[in-house]
Design a protein around this motif. Sequence first.
Motif, PDB file in Angstrom:
ATOM      1  N   UNK A  73       3.323  11.510   6.660  1.00 19.68           N
ATOM      2  CA  UNK A  73       1.959  11.711   7.154  1.00 19.68           C
ATOM      3  C   UNK A  73       1.996  12.077   8.639  1.00 19.68           C
ATOM      4  N   UNK A  74       1.296  13.118   8.994  1.00 17.67           N
ATOM      5  CA  UNK A  74       1.230  13.580  10.372  1.00 17.67           C
ATOM      6  C   UNK A  74      -0.053  13.043  11.002  1.00 17.67           C
ATOM      7  N   UNK A  84      -0.111  11.624   1.108  1.00 13.80           N
ATOM      8  CA  UNK A  84       0.835  12.709   1.410  1.00 13.80           C
ATOM      9  C   UNK A  84       0.769  13.793   0.340  1.00 13.80           C
ATOM     10  N   UNK A  85       0.747  13.374  -0.935  1.00 14.98           N
ATOM     11  CA  UNK A  85       0.713  14.347  -2.038  1.00 14.98           C
ATOM     12  C   UNK A  85      -0.558  15.182  -2.000  1.00 14.98           C
ATOM     13  N   UNK A 128       0.820  -1.204   0.000  1.00 11.19           N
ATOM     14  CA  UNK A 128       0.000   0.000   0.000  1.00 11.19           C
ATOM     15  C   UNK A 128       0.855   1.256   0.000  1.00 11.19           C
ATOM     16  N   UNK A 129       2.103   1.083  -0.415  1.00 13.51           N
ATOM     17  CA  UNK A 129       3.019   2.229  -0.453  1.00 13.51           C
ATOM     18  C   UNK A 129       2.451   3.365  -1.294  1.00 13.51           C
ATOM     19  N   UNK A 130       1.795   3.005  -2.417  1.00 16.02           N
ATOM     20  CA  UNK A 130       1.241   4.038  -3.299  1.00 16.02           C
ATOM     21  C   UNK A 130       0.131   4.830  -2.613  1.00 16.02           C
ATOM     22  N   UNK A 131      -0.589   4.180  -1.677  1.00 18.88           N
ATOM     23  CA  UNK A 131      -1.642   4.887  -0.937  1.00 18.88           C
ATOM     24  C   UNK A 131      -1.009   5.905   0.007  1.00 18.88           C
ATOM     25  N   UNK A 132       0.035   5.484   0.726  1.00 19.50           N
ATOM     26  CA  UNK A 132       0.750   6.413   1.601  1.00 19.50           C
ATOM     27  C   UNK A 132       1.202   7.646   0.816  1.00 19.50           C
ATOM     28  N   UNK A 133       1.816   7.394  -0.340  1.00 25.56           N
ATOM     29  CA  UNK A 133       2.364   8.508  -1.125  1.00 25.56           C
ATOM     30  C   UNK A 133       1.245   9.403  -1.661  1.00 25.56           C
ATOM     31  N   UNK A 134       0.139   8.815  -2.077  1.00 23.18           N
ATOM     32  CA  UNK A 134      -0.970   9.620  -2.594  1.00 23.18           C
ATOM     33  C   UNK A 134      -1.573  10.494  -1.503  1.00 23.18           C
TER      34      UNK A 134
END
Length: 316
Positions: free
Chosen positions: A153-154, A125-126, A117-123
């Motif tokens: 992500x905070x 954040x973006x 789910x790395x792409x979800x984390x990055x999305x």
Amino acid sequence: MSQPLLRLLKHVHRLRLWLVAQLTFALLGLARLLPARMAIELAAALGQTLGPLSSRHRIALENLRAAFPEKSEEELDKIARGMWRNMFRLGAEYVYLERLFDFDPDADEPGMIEVEGEEIFRRLYAENASCIFFTAHTGNFELLPVCAATFGLNVTALFRPPNNPFIAKKLLSARRTTMGHLVPSKAGAAWGLARTLEDGGSVGMLVDQKFHRGVAGTFFGRPVQTNPLLPKLARQFDRPVHPARCVRLPGGRFRLELEEAIELPRDENGEIDVNATAQLLNDTVERWVREYPDQWMWFHRRWEIRHPPRGTRRTA
């Protein structure tokens, strides 16, 4: 009972808590002198030996029999012993939490951590998204906030302190170094999380603990009461809700999984249904636990109900 005797008993109880805390700190300090892998494996071996000797082992087996009536006593005992290995590992891993998280998406060789789910984390954040994350006491769940922070992500996490106040103080201090903002689960905690969402931040919480006066539902087919805080926050602020979990893998490795936002059930007015959403959380956690039953804390009195629940569960 006289007031002097009550005060004496209170002091004796506090002394006992202090002694337990000092013993815990001493053991963790001893663990720091050993290589991480050795200390964690030693803790796991101690857990498998000492856990079954505790009164909590009986509770774990009772819960396992009710959850998995189709399994043999041998299978249930194996799950319970695996649970103790997991829980004692978790305690030792607190010492090495920052070193355990070695995820590097550009590394040639896999490390201790893999992320699904790395792409979800990055999305997220973006998009500077404001979300609600939830997880359960599976694997090493403490790694999830560290992972979120790594991706920028905070997340303000709801933190349930241990019953021992001396351990709680030390643990809260240690967690703040790697896990961002923490809100102890006590009176006023809901306001802290609400403020975070109102300001455009994200929050996270564990959803598999008992909650007296919670909403009625089921978990493994048995009645439970579930904290309605997450559904109420989702309804009030209309934020996406993402499941996340940690899975313990062979060889001391971990897989951290972040799922896409789930669709929450709504009532006839189009608002998020608090009771049905609480049940959806229970169903999600049950799915995780059924997949890796030895990675959940079966000694927890999840099914204990002391007060009448707040209404009956409605389906979506």
